[in-house]
Design a protein around this motif. Structure first.
Motif, PDB file in Angstrom:
ATOM      1  N   HIS A  31      12.194  -0.917   5.619  1.00  0.00           N
ATOM      2  CA  HIS A  31      11.156  -1.610   6.381  1.00  0.00           C
ATOM      3  C   HIS A  31      11.764  -2.167   7.673  1.00  0.00           C
ATOM      4  CE1 HIS A  31      12.093  -5.448   3.742  1.00  0.00           C
ATOM      5  NE2 HIS A  31      13.174  -4.935   4.272  1.00  0.00           N
ATOM      6  N   SER A  48      11.377  -5.060   8.670  1.00  0.00           N
ATOM      7  CA  SER A  48      11.788  -6.453   8.444  1.00  0.00           C
ATOM      8  C   SER A  48      13.308  -6.602   8.490  1.00  0.00           C
ATOM      9  CB  SER A  48      11.279  -6.952   7.084  1.00  0.00           C
ATOM     10  OG  SER A  48       9.889  -6.791   6.964  1.00  0.00           O
ATOM     11  N   GLN A  64      14.503  -8.625  11.427  1.00  0.00           N
ATOM     12  CA  GLN A  64      14.012  -9.991  11.688  1.00  0.00           C
ATOM     13  C   GLN A  64      15.139 -10.958  12.039  1.00  0.00           C
ATOM     14  OE1 GLN A  64      11.729 -11.718   8.517  1.00  0.00           O
ATOM     15  NE2 GLN A  64       9.997 -10.327   8.765  1.00  0.00           N
ATOM     16  N   ARG A  90      11.621   5.782   2.510  1.00  0.00           N
ATOM     17  CA  ARG A  90      11.499   5.401   1.096  1.00  0.00           C
ATOM     18  C   ARG A  90      11.390   6.628   0.230  1.00  0.00           C
ATOM     19  NH1 ARG A  90       7.115   0.418   1.334  1.00  0.00           N
ATOM     20  NH2 ARG A  90       8.155  -0.641   3.063  1.00  0.00           N
ATOM     21  N   GLN A 110       6.792   1.862  10.950  1.00  0.00           N
ATOM     22  CA  GLN A 110       6.204   0.536  10.796  1.00  0.00           C
ATOM     23  C   GLN A 110       6.233  -0.225  12.107  1.00  0.00           C
ATOM     24  OE1 GLN A 110       8.381  -1.457   7.613  1.00  0.00           O
ATOM     25  NE2 GLN A 110       6.653  -1.122   6.221  1.00  0.00           N
ATOM     26  N   PHE A 159       5.864 -11.369  -1.238  1.00  0.00           N
ATOM     27  CA  PHE A 159       7.027 -10.732  -0.615  1.00  0.00           C
ATOM     28  C   PHE A 159       8.191 -11.714  -0.757  1.00  0.00           C
ATOM     29  CE2 PHE A 159       3.436  -8.983   1.841  1.00  0.00           C
ATOM     30  CZ  PHE A 159       3.640  -7.632   1.625  1.00  0.00           C
ATOM     31  N   PHE A 175      10.319 -12.484   1.359  1.00  0.00           N
ATOM     32  CA  PHE A 175      10.677 -13.126   2.632  1.00  0.00           C
ATOM     33  C   PHE A 175       9.565 -13.947   3.249  1.00  0.00           C
ATOM     34  CE2 PHE A 175       8.837  -9.086   3.885  1.00  0.00           C
ATOM     35  CZ  PHE A 175       9.410  -8.209   2.988  1.00  0.00           C
ATOM     36  N   THR A 176       8.391 -14.005   2.597  1.00  0.00           N
ATOM     37  CA  THR A 176       7.311 -14.863   3.097  1.00  0.00           C
ATOM     38  C   THR A 176       6.697 -15.629   1.935  1.00  0.00           C
ATOM     39  OG1 THR A 176       5.791 -12.984   2.932  1.00  0.00           O
ATOM     40  CG2 THR A 176       6.652 -13.487   5.126  1.00  0.00           C
ATOM     41  N   GLY A 201       0.946  -6.183   5.306  1.00  0.00           N
ATOM     42  CA  GLY A 201       1.438  -7.328   4.555  1.00  0.00           C
ATOM     43  C   GLY A 201       1.918  -8.385   5.526  1.00  0.00           C
ATOM     44  N   GLY A 238       2.837 -13.041   6.046  1.00  0.00           N
ATOM     45  CA  GLY A 238       2.954 -14.359   5.428  1.00  0.00           C
ATOM     46  C   GLY A 238       3.720 -15.348   6.290  1.00  0.00           C
ATOM     47  N   ALA A 284       5.190 -13.705   9.893  1.00  0.00           N
ATOM     48  CA  ALA A 284       5.622 -12.326  10.105  1.00  0.00           C
ATOM     49  C   ALA A 284       4.603 -11.394   9.474  1.00  0.00           C
ATOM     50  CB  ALA A 284       6.992 -12.091   9.486  1.00  0.00           C
ATOM     51  N   PHE A 285       4.509 -10.191  10.026  1.00  0.00           N
ATOM     52  CA  PHE A 285       3.675  -9.166   9.384  1.00  0.00           C
ATOM     53  C   PHE A 285       4.351  -7.814   9.525  1.00  0.00           C
ATOM     54  CE2 PHE A 285       2.175  -8.871  13.815  1.00  0.00           C
ATOM     55  CZ  PHE A 285       2.119  -7.499  14.021  1.00  0.00           C
ATOM     56  N   GLY A 286       3.950  -6.864   8.689  1.00  0.00           N
ATOM     57  CA  GLY A 286       4.446  -5.495   8.805  1.00  0.00           C
ATOM     58  C   GLY A 286       3.321  -4.539   8.491  1.00  0.00           C
TER      59      GLY A 286
HETATM   60  N1  PHE Z   1       8.212  -5.482   4.987  1.00  0.00           N
HETATM   61  C1  PHE Z   1       6.965  -5.476   4.250  1.00  0.00           C
HETATM   62  C2  PHE Z   1       6.712  -4.065   3.725  1.00  0.00           C
HETATM   63  O1  PHE Z   1       7.328  -3.143   4.177  1.00  0.00           O
HETATM   64  C3  PHE Z   1       5.800  -5.907   5.109  1.00  0.00           C
HETATM   65  C4  PHE Z   1       5.916  -7.342   5.560  1.00  0.00           C
HETATM   66  C5  PHE Z   1       6.524  -7.652   6.762  1.00  0.00           C
HETATM   67  C6  PHE Z   1       5.414  -8.370   4.778  1.00  0.00           C
HETATM   68  C7  PHE Z   1       6.626  -8.983   7.176  1.00  0.00           C
HETATM   69  C8  PHE Z   1       5.490  -9.674   5.168  1.00  0.00           C
HETATM   70  C9  PHE Z   1       6.097  -9.974   6.373  1.00  0.00           C
HETATM   71  O2  PHE Z   1       5.897  -3.844   2.853  1.00  0.00           O
END
Ligand code: PHE
Length: 407
Positions: A110, A112, A115, A134, A148, A226, A228-229, A248, A250, A269-271
């Protein structure tokens, strides 16, 4: 030598007992579809970037978000998992789910993974766009490489409060406290901090979804988890009558910010997965089409303005053919080993692999799997004789490399 090293792009790594990247996967690294002119993923990247550039600006009009879209996909275990507080036994770390270059490096699972580094470098608002990897099942919406877009926004206490309150009303409000960790919040955050971050995050993402999918799209928020959130949510959109998860997000774990030298700030953060968004946006029916070299596909996205509305029209749909394979599995077998083997040999001719029978012999205790492999190429016809040849190669490789016993 290739026996002792793995080369990814211009870097060479020592092979070890964790190495599970395949030549098929390595051949995709460096493709950077998101940076290829006229590619649908590039058009979507431009739409998302322009949305953030246009709507989030400093007083004199310059964008607050920095966009990073050229970070190489090999990252350390620290970047991909540890820095994000991913538990040591979390599934995402398992070699059955993740491509390991060696015991210290993976192909990022990901975006992330970047970050912490970007925050440590001093970025407070950024988007990261890149290819992620993946090990997964094979069907129309899964491909072992996808793309992503990550988004992070940090706020000082004052920046967060000023977004909703006047100077006087701000009096006495704080974002940090030492309270309990509960489903609604982390220990160091106040309820007020979470309310404001949640509102800003959900507003930002709903606005993005409406810009990309259209004003009329229905959305809903679902609680999730998650590492991380916390708290965490998923955004779902209604597409062809069904709710579909599209991202996703949080409130960022404060420990991540503390470790990255931004302990005086809070953030969200979001992804999101670009293919998923692009498939809905352009009506693209199969994820492998993003890898198509066929002009019948690519020519439909040759527009200089990324805002041009496009609905993909299938050029020619070739017939499918399928073959089944059944075998007894050995003890250390994981399904993704078989999927990678099929991807390596079947390349982009395999549309889907389904586990259609999973049977454990009552006396012998051995388990047998039967898979149906559907063959169809996006750009040309695959005839049954060709499918049979590939199927024979797959069968032979499964026997030799995975120690299965064909029934
Ligand atoms: N990294 C998560 C995923 O790949 C997405 C995500 C990113 C969730 C940042 C929360 C914050 O599914």
């Amino acid at each position: 030598s290739p026996e002792t090293t793995v080369t990814v792009g211009s870097q060479t790594y020592a092979r070890d007992e964790m190495t599970n990247v395949t030549p098929h996967i390595l051949s995709k690294v460096g493709s950077n579809l998101h940076n290829r002119k006229y590619h649908p993923l590039n058009l979507l990247k431009q739409r998302i970037r322009d949305h953030f550039y246009k709507n989030y600006v400093k007083p004199r009009g310059n964008p607050i978000f920095t966009v990073v879209d050229d970070l190489p996909p090999v990252v350390t275990i620290e970047q991909c998992f540890d820095s994000l507080l991913t538990p040591k036994d979390h599934v995402s770390r398992k070699p059955s789910d993740t491509y390991y270059v060696n015991r210290h490096h993976v192909l990022r699972t990901h975006t992330s993974a970047h970050q912490s580094d970007l925050i440590r470098m001093g970025c407070d608002q950024f988007l990261v766009i890149g290819d992620v990897y993946r090990r997964d099942t094979i069907d129309k919406s899964h491909y072992p490489v996808f793309h992503q877009c990550e988004g992070v926004r940090l706020f000082t206490e004052r920046e967060l409060l000023i977004s909703k309150f006047s100077e006087q009303d701000m009096e006495g409000l704080t974002v940090f406290e030492q309270g309990p960790r509960i489903p609604a919040k982390q220990a160091p955050h106040t309820q007020d901090a979470v309310v404001l971050l949640e509102a800003d995050l959900k507003w930002t993402l709903t606005r993005l979804a409406h810009d990309i999918f259209g004003k009329d799209i229905e959305t809903q928020w679902v609680d999730c988890y998650f590492p991380f959130t916390h708290p965490s949510w998923e955004l779902e959109i209604k597409y062809k009558g069904e709710w579909l998860e599209v991202l996703g997000c949080g409130v960022m774990e404060q420990e991540i910010l503390n470790e990255a030298g931004a302990g005086n700030k809070v953030g969200w953060a979001f992804g999101l997965g670009l293919e998923r968004w692009a498939m809905k946006m352009y009506d693209i029916p199969d994820i492998r089409l993003f890898w198509s070299q066929d002009s019948g596909f690519l020519s439909q996205f040759r527009v200089d303005d990324a805002n041009t509305p496009i609905k993909y029209k299938p050029v020619s749909v070739h017939p499918q053919c399928y073959n089944d394979i059944s075998f007894w599995i050995p003890d250390n077998y994981t399904e993704n080993d078989f999927y990678d083997l099929v991807r390596g040999l079947g390349s982009d001719m395999v549309e889907q692999v389904e586990l259609i029978d999973n049977f454990t012999h009552p006396k012998k205790g051995r388990t047998s799997h039967c898979y149906r492999i559907t063959y169809r190429h996006m750009d040309r016809a695959v005839h049954q004789e060709e499918a049979n040849k590939i199927h024979a190669l797959i069968t032979e490789a499964a026997i030799n490399n995975l120690a299965v016993e064909v029934r």
